[in-house]
Each structure stands twice: as C-alpha cells, then as structure tokens.
Scaffold this motif. Structure first.
Motif, short mmCIF file in Angstrom:
data_model
loop_
_atom_site.label_atom_id
_atom_site.label_comp_id
_atom_site.label_asym_id
_atom_site.label_seq_id
_atom_site.Cartn_x
_atom_site.Cartn_y
_atom_site.Cartn_z
N ASN A 187 35.66 18.23 51.64
CA ASN A 187 34.55 18.70 52.48
C ASN A 187 34.69 20.19 52.76
O ASN A 187 34.55 20.64 53.90
CB ASN A 187 34.52 17.90 53.79
N TRP A 188 34.96 20.94 51.73
CA TRP A 188 35.16 22.39 51.83
C TRP A 188 33.93 23.06 52.44
O TRP A 188 32.82 22.91 51.94
CB TRP A 188 35.46 22.93 50.44
N ASN A 189 34.14 23.80 53.56
CA ASN A 189 33.01 24.33 54.33
C ASN A 189 33.25 25.79 54.71
O ASN A 189 33.38 26.12 55.89
CB ASN A 189 32.80 23.48 55.58
N PRO A 205 43.77 27.10 61.13
CA PRO A 205 43.89 26.55 59.77
C PRO A 205 42.93 25.38 59.53
O PRO A 205 42.72 24.54 60.41
CB PRO A 205 45.34 26.06 59.74
N PRO A 206 42.34 25.29 58.34
CA PRO A 206 41.51 24.13 58.00
C PRO A 206 42.37 22.88 57.82
O PRO A 206 43.57 22.96 57.54
CB PRO A 206 40.85 24.53 56.67
N THR A 207 41.75 21.73 57.93
CA THR A 207 42.41 20.46 57.64
C THR A 207 42.43 20.24 56.13
O THR A 207 41.87 21.03 55.36
CB THR A 207 41.68 19.29 58.30
N PHE A 208 43.03 19.13 55.69
CA PHE A 208 43.08 18.83 54.26
C PHE A 208 41.69 18.54 53.69
O PHE A 208 41.49 18.53 52.47
CB PHE A 208 44.01 17.64 53.99
N GLU A 209 40.69 18.35 54.57
CA GLU A 209 39.33 18.14 54.09
C GLU A 209 38.63 19.46 53.76
O GLU A 209 37.56 19.47 53.15
CB GLU A 209 38.52 17.37 55.13
N GLY A 210 39.22 20.58 54.20
CA GLY A 210 38.63 21.88 53.88
C GLY A 210 37.71 22.43 54.94
O GLY A 210 36.87 23.29 54.65
N ASP A 211 37.86 21.97 56.16
CA ASP A 211 37.03 22.44 57.26
C ASP A 211 37.90 22.49 58.52
O ASP A 211 38.96 21.84 58.59
CB ASP A 211 35.85 21.48 57.47
#
Length: 489
Positions: free
Chosen positions: A66-68, A312-318
């Motif tokens: 879910n890269w945002n 920092p983003p989470t492993f979901e990319g957000d």
C-alpha cells in the motif's frame, strides 16, 4: 511569532559587521528559518524487524503493498515540515532506487518500483525539499572494507570509494531524483557495525561531487566541510549552550565538544529523534505523546537547533494511523507555542546602552551589562518567552538573564539565566512561576555577555496552558542532571 527586518538605510552601515564573524550561508539561513525536517527510515529492516541489517537480506522480502508517497508527503507538508530526508540506502546496502552498480535494490524485489523516484515526484508536486541519506557503510557490497580504499591494486574486490561515488553520480545526475532534481541536504552517517572491515573514505572527493551537482547543499557527517553537525544524542534535545561556530577543518563529524564560540566556521545544529522507539517501524510500536513531542520542540528549536523528526512508514508502505494522528497533534502544539499574547511591537521598550530601529532592539554593548525592559500593554499571565537573534549578522549572545515585575510589586524577580539565543530561544518559565500564575507587567532582559552590537529579530510571550490539558500526555524524562523546574527542563 512575529518578525521584523531592518530598514535599508541602516543596512548600508553593516558591511563591517558582516565581515567581523562567521555568518550562515544562504542555504544554512534557510534551514534555520524552516526549523522542521522529516526523516524517513524505510528499507529491508522494515520487513525484518531489525534496526541494522546484515546485508544478506533478500530483495524478495521488500514488498510494500500500500505504498503511499503522495499521502505521506502531503501530511508532512500540512504539519509544517519543510524537507524530507529518505534513507535511500541504509547500512545493509539495499537501495531504494534502480542502481546499475548492484542487484541489491528494489528493482529485484516483488515491488519493482523506484521508491526514490516516487518520493521525489511527490515532494516536487507538493513543494517539499528533499534530502538524501546514503550510508557510507555498506554491509552487502563486496568491495567494502578491502584494502585501504585508496589503491585499486590492494582492493581485491574493487575500490569501494569508486562504488560509492558512482552511486552519488547516478542519483545526482538523474533529474527525476530530488525536488525538481536537487537535494538540499545529504546524510553521511558515520556508523559502522562492530567488527566491520576497515574502510577509509575519500570524504573530500565525495563532498566535491555532491556539491557540484547540488549547489548550496549542506552535508551531515562531514564536519565543517558539510555545514551541519550532530548534537550528540538521539532524543531531540539540543545542547545548552548551542553554538553555531567551530574551529576545525577536519572532515570528521563535529560533536558539541568541538564547537567554539570564537570559531571561524558556521555549522547548523541538527537534533534528530524518532517518533517511535526505533528508527524503522516495527509492529506494536507506540509513538511519542503529544506532550513529549512538544517538549522536544521546546528543547531543540527552542534552544536554537533545527529538528529532524523521523516518521517511518510501516511494512505496507504508508504511515501508521497513529503517525498521522501524531503529526496533526504536533502541528497543533507548534501552533500553540507560536501563538503570541504580545510581541515587542506591543507595549514600550526601555533600553540601556541600546537603540531602537524599526521595532528591532540593537544593543551596542559599550557597557558591561546592557538591559532591555519591556513594559506590557497590561498585566499578563504567560509561561513562555520567545527571543530570537538576527543570525544574518552572526550569533552574538553568550549569556543573558530574565526578570519579571508583577503588577503589585515594586521590584523585579529573577526567573531565568540562559546562555546562547541564536536563531531562537524559548524560555519556559520554571514550574514554581507557572504555578503562581504571576500577572507580569514588565520583563527585563540583561545581556551578561555578548558580541556587540546585538540584533533581536523577535521578542514575544505566549501562554501554553492549552498545550498541557491532555491528561493522557505524560511529560518525558528530563536530560541527565536536569531536575523538573530547572530552566533546562
């Protein structure tokens, strides 16, 4: 917090002052005034739960579904941040761009998107400056640590310095990276893992390439050659006193102990801290409270430093939901801190060995002690005093004190003894004075040591009562040796 500037007729007489001491460059001055920078640690560590990787991680684990980048950049911009520094390569050597010099990159991950390019596009669209963290230590690259790094003949796997400079060039020469193709800051983290093979860095060559492609850039970790220094801790608290000058030409990192009030080089203090316990996000992490972040602001920017806050983003990319909430609350706290009750445009200024110009107090300092007394329009209860120098003309205050006179008193009461002011000094009144809710009518500033003349850019008072109303916001622990109620608390 209001701000005034000098009128043009007086500026003509300042040429000798500008040559008398170190002054910030245009880009350094811009960073001082922008105050807030965001760090973004993101990489394979986000997926392994580590803080320092081994270099043996497979690119296959990197897949933020879910890269945002657009949402994160907009949130940072809305919260008042002026630049974003991304860990394009951390110590594990994994690259967030498509590097042609290694296969340890996002190109060989299931994600197969250029993280650095995506963030650069978002920063360009939303007007956020960019900085780049490119770790000198590379635990994956075979050429790292072999030989001296200066002689290809002794480097059995090639020259790591050439490898690193090639990566600098491929990023800096590609217009899709950075805000509008440029970076304003570069991070040369000096960390090395225990037992890492020896590797000498060609810092001066690296720096020359970085500056060639990014005129005016400031480089962290390069001493006075870079123009930014680490404050010596990772809790977001600047040193006190907080000096901007140093007396060394060594390319190693400057620490607070190397700073010199009579130094000849200008260097920006950068206070870094993470929203969470670690630099990378890990499931179950709890963010710092609103009160903790407010204290960090008061003890970083409030001591004259810039603040580099890692989100920092989470492993979901957000960002996690609590990170978005923390950014909103942090912005509200800063708004409260900057909401003036009165500025020096209000009331009257009485000066000893001072002159007034365009509502800016100028202390010529011919006497040993110069005083400025500010009579408020009416008796007021406040708990924060904001003082700021015009650092365009150097850092001049070395020591000062503050006293207040209440409406029903004939004498002044000493409340604070401080050191440097610099870009900004936020004087939080000690608990005993805040608890008494003194109705002050006059505030007296004494300059106990300064390089004359002195230029004050801002002077104002604020009430922070609204900031402390949240019962769930626990105050952070003070620095070692500092007790609650002390001026440093």
């Amino acid at each position: 917090m209001s701000e005034k500037s000098f009128n043009s007729q007086f500026a003509d007489n300042l040429e000798s002052l500008e040559q008398a001491m170190p002054l910030p460059s245009e880009s350094q001055l811009e960073y001082h005034h922008s105050e807030l920078a965001a760090f973004m640690h993101f990489g394979v560590n986000t997926f392994t739960g580590r803080e320092w990787g081994t270099g043996e991680e497979s690119p296959e684990i990197f897949n933020p579904e879910n890269w945002n980048p657009d949402g994160m950049v907009k949130a940072l911009k809305s919260a008042g941040f002026k630049r974003l520094i991304i860990t394009a390569k951390h110590h594990d050597g994994f690259c967030l761009w498509f590097s042609k010099y290694t296969d340890h990159t996002v190109e060989y991950s299931p994600f197969k998107r250029d993280i650095l390019a995506d963030l650069s596009a978002a920063c360009t669209e939303h007007g956020l400056d960019m900085g780049l963290y490119l770790s000198p230590w590379d635990a994956h690259e075979p050429s790292y640590g072999y030989g001296t790094g200066y002689d290809d003949a002794t480097d059995s796997n090639g020259d790591y310095n050439e490898f690193y400079m090639n990566q600098i060039r491929e990023i800096c020469e590609d217009p899709k990276y950075g805000r509008d193709g440029k970076f304003v800051e570069w991070w040369l983290d000096g960390a090395k893992g225990e037992g890492a093979d020896a590797q000498e860095y060609k810092f001066e060559e690296w720096i020359a390439i970085i500056k060639e492609h990014n005129p005016g850039i400031n480089i962290f970790g390069a001493g006075v050659l870079g123009g930014i220094y680490w404050v010596g801790n990772e809790n977001g608290y600047a040193p006190d006193p907080c000096w901007y000058t140093a007396n060394t030409s060594d390319s190693s990192d400057i620490t607070r102990l190397d700073l010199d009030p009579n130094g000849i080089y200008w260097s920006i203090p950068e206070s870094d801290v993470s929203l969470y316990k670690g630099w990378f996000h890990h499931p179950g992490d709890e963010p710092k409270t609103q009160s903790e972040l407010a204290y960090i602001y008061l003890n970083s920017i409030g001591r004259g430093s810039t603040l580099l806050l890692n989100i920092p983003p989470t492993f979901e990319g957000d960002f996690a939901d609590d990170a978005y909430e923390s950014l909103e609350n942090f912005a509200k706290s800063v708004d409260v801190i900057k909401e003036d009750i009165y500025t020096f445009e209000d009331g009257e200024l009485e000066q000893s060995s001072m002159q007034e110009l365009d509502k800016v107090a100028i202390a010529f300092g011919e006497e040993e002690v110069s005083e400025l007394t500010w009579t408020l329009p009416e008796a007021s209860n406040f708990d924060l005093i904001n003082i700021a120098e015009m650092i365009e003309f150097g850092q001049r205050v070395e020591e000062f004190s503050v006293s207040i006179k209440s409406a029903n008193s004939e004498t002044f009461e000493h409340i604070y003894h401080g050191t440097t002011i610099g870009y900004r000094r936020l004087v939080l009144l000690p608990d005993e004075f805040r608890g008494r809710k003194i109705q002050a009518i006059k505030i007296k500033f004494k300059l106990l040591a300064n390089k004359s003349p002195l230029f004050l850019r801002e002077l104002s008072i604020t009430n922070l009562h609204e900031l402390w109303k949240n019962p769930n916001s626990a105050a952070p622990a003070p620095l070692p040796g500092v007790e609650p109620g002390d001026p440093d608390w």
